[in-house]
Scaffold this motif. Structure first.
Motif, PDB file in Angstrom:
ATOM      1  N   THR A 123     -63.393  87.266  67.688  1.00 25.38           N
ATOM      2  CA  THR A 123     -63.841  86.436  66.678  1.00 25.38           C
ATOM      3  C   THR A 123     -65.214  86.077  67.086  1.00 25.38           C
ATOM      4  OG1 THR A 123     -63.036  84.090  67.647  1.00 25.38           O
ATOM      5  CG2 THR A 123     -61.793  85.096  66.691  1.00 25.38           C
ATOM      6  N   GLY A 124     -65.962  86.642  68.276  1.00 24.88           N
ATOM      7  CA  GLY A 124     -67.050  86.320  68.325  1.00 24.88           C
ATOM      8  C   GLY A 124     -67.055  84.352  68.918  1.00 24.88           C
ATOM      9  N   ARG A 182     -79.515  82.096  75.470  1.00 20.23           N
ATOM     10  CA  ARG A 182     -78.985  81.907  74.500  1.00 20.23           C
ATOM     11  C   ARG A 182     -78.423  82.953  73.318  1.00 20.23           C
ATOM     12  NH1 ARG A 182     -83.585  80.724  75.752  1.00 20.23           N
ATOM     13  NH2 ARG A 182     -85.058  81.857  74.150  1.00 20.23           N
ATOM     14  N   CYS A 183     -76.777  82.922  72.721  1.00 22.22           N
ATOM     15  CA  CYS A 183     -76.332  83.763  72.210  1.00 22.22           C
ATOM     16  C   CYS A 183     -75.543  82.760  70.941  1.00 22.22           C
ATOM     17  CB  CYS A 183     -74.959  83.515  72.541  1.00 22.22           C
ATOM     18  SG  CYS A 183     -73.924  85.030  71.723  1.00 22.22           S
ATOM     19  N   ALA A 184     -76.357  83.301  69.689  1.00 27.19           N
ATOM     20  CA  ALA A 184     -75.794  83.023  68.253  1.00 27.19           C
ATOM     21  C   ALA A 184     -74.874  84.327  67.775  1.00 27.19           C
ATOM     22  CB  ALA A 184     -76.660  82.767  67.479  1.00 27.19           C
ATOM     23  N   ALA A 239     -81.784  83.040  63.684  1.00 26.05           N
ATOM     24  CA  ALA A 239     -81.172  82.610  64.745  1.00 26.05           C
ATOM     25  C   ALA A 239     -82.124  83.192  66.055  1.00 26.05           C
ATOM     26  CB  ALA A 239     -79.855  83.900  65.776  1.00 26.05           C
ATOM     27  N   ARG A 240     -82.734  84.485  65.640  1.00 26.24           N
ATOM     28  CA  ARG A 240     -84.589  85.083  66.503  1.00 26.24           C
ATOM     29  C   ARG A 240     -85.487  83.869  65.876  1.00 26.24           C
ATOM     30  NH1 ARG A 240     -84.600  91.461  67.630  1.00 26.24           N
ATOM     31  NH2 ARG A 240     -85.534  90.929  70.010  1.00 26.24           N
ATOM     32  N   PHE A 289     -79.044  86.469  72.749  1.00 23.78           N
ATOM     33  CA  PHE A 289     -78.073  87.408  72.262  1.00 23.78           C
ATOM     34  C   PHE A 289     -77.078  86.998  71.301  1.00 23.78           C
ATOM     35  CE2 PHE A 289     -77.498  88.518  77.070  1.00 23.78           C
ATOM     36  CZ  PHE A 289     -76.822  89.538  77.161  1.00 23.78           C
ATOM     37  N   ILE A 290     -76.308  88.183  70.718  1.00 26.04           N
ATOM     38  CA  ILE A 290     -76.018  87.687  69.503  1.00 26.04           C
ATOM     39  C   ILE A 290     -74.519  89.163  69.298  1.00 26.04           C
ATOM     40  CG2 ILE A 290     -76.850  90.375  67.851  1.00 26.04           C
ATOM     41  CD1 ILE A 290     -76.480  89.494  65.546  1.00 26.04           C
TER      42      ILE A 290
END
Length: 148
Positions: free
Chosen positions: A68-69, A83-85, A96-97, A104-105
């Protein structure tokens, strides 16, 4: 060539393959630390491997993938400096950026997105951090790592 680190668990093997191929096609070097089979691995372990590698330096950003992420992004956000979106569309990926300066994505390999994840990744890669008032907010986000 810009470099990206990518890690996935067994829930996102196909998506990992798709993204690696796309990134290489558009000129990125990809350090794929994820699995290439459906044999079960734990997403927190994959997040740690990728984030530790990213923190060594030399990477433009990182990509994390699980079913699912959700789990892999939560795991990454527990790691200092990350920091991961987990965007739901191209707008969220770009924002997000632009506003959160994420490094991180994350995506889910078992999610039926309303947009192609490649398009969302493109929106993320094309965006740049706007700084200014957003830097103040990013600083506040990062200060939460040491607040408890």
């Amino acid at each position: 060539m810009p470099s990206v680190v990518l890690a996935n668990d067994h829930g996102a093997v196909d998506l990992a393959t798709l993204l690696v191929e796309y990134l290489e096609k558009v000129g990125y070097t990809v350090n794929h630390l994820g699995v290439k089979t459906n044999d079960s691995v734990d997403y927190p372990d994959m997040a740690k491997i990728a984030c530790d590698e990213y923190k060594k330096g030399g990477y433009e950003f990182g990509i994390l993938l699980c079913g699912t992420g959700i789990g892999i992004s939560i795991s990454a956000n527990k790691i200092e400096g990350i920091r991961c979106a987990l965007p739901q569309n191209s707008y969220a990926a770009a924002m997000a950026r632009r506003h959160n300066d994420v490094n991180f994505i994350a995506f889910g390999g078992r999610i039926n997105y309303p947009e192609n994840p490649v398009d969302m990744l493109d929106a993320f890669m094309e965006a740049t951090f706007e700084g200014d008032r957003h830097q103040r907010r990013v600083d506040k986000i990062m200060s939460l790592e040491h607040s408890c």
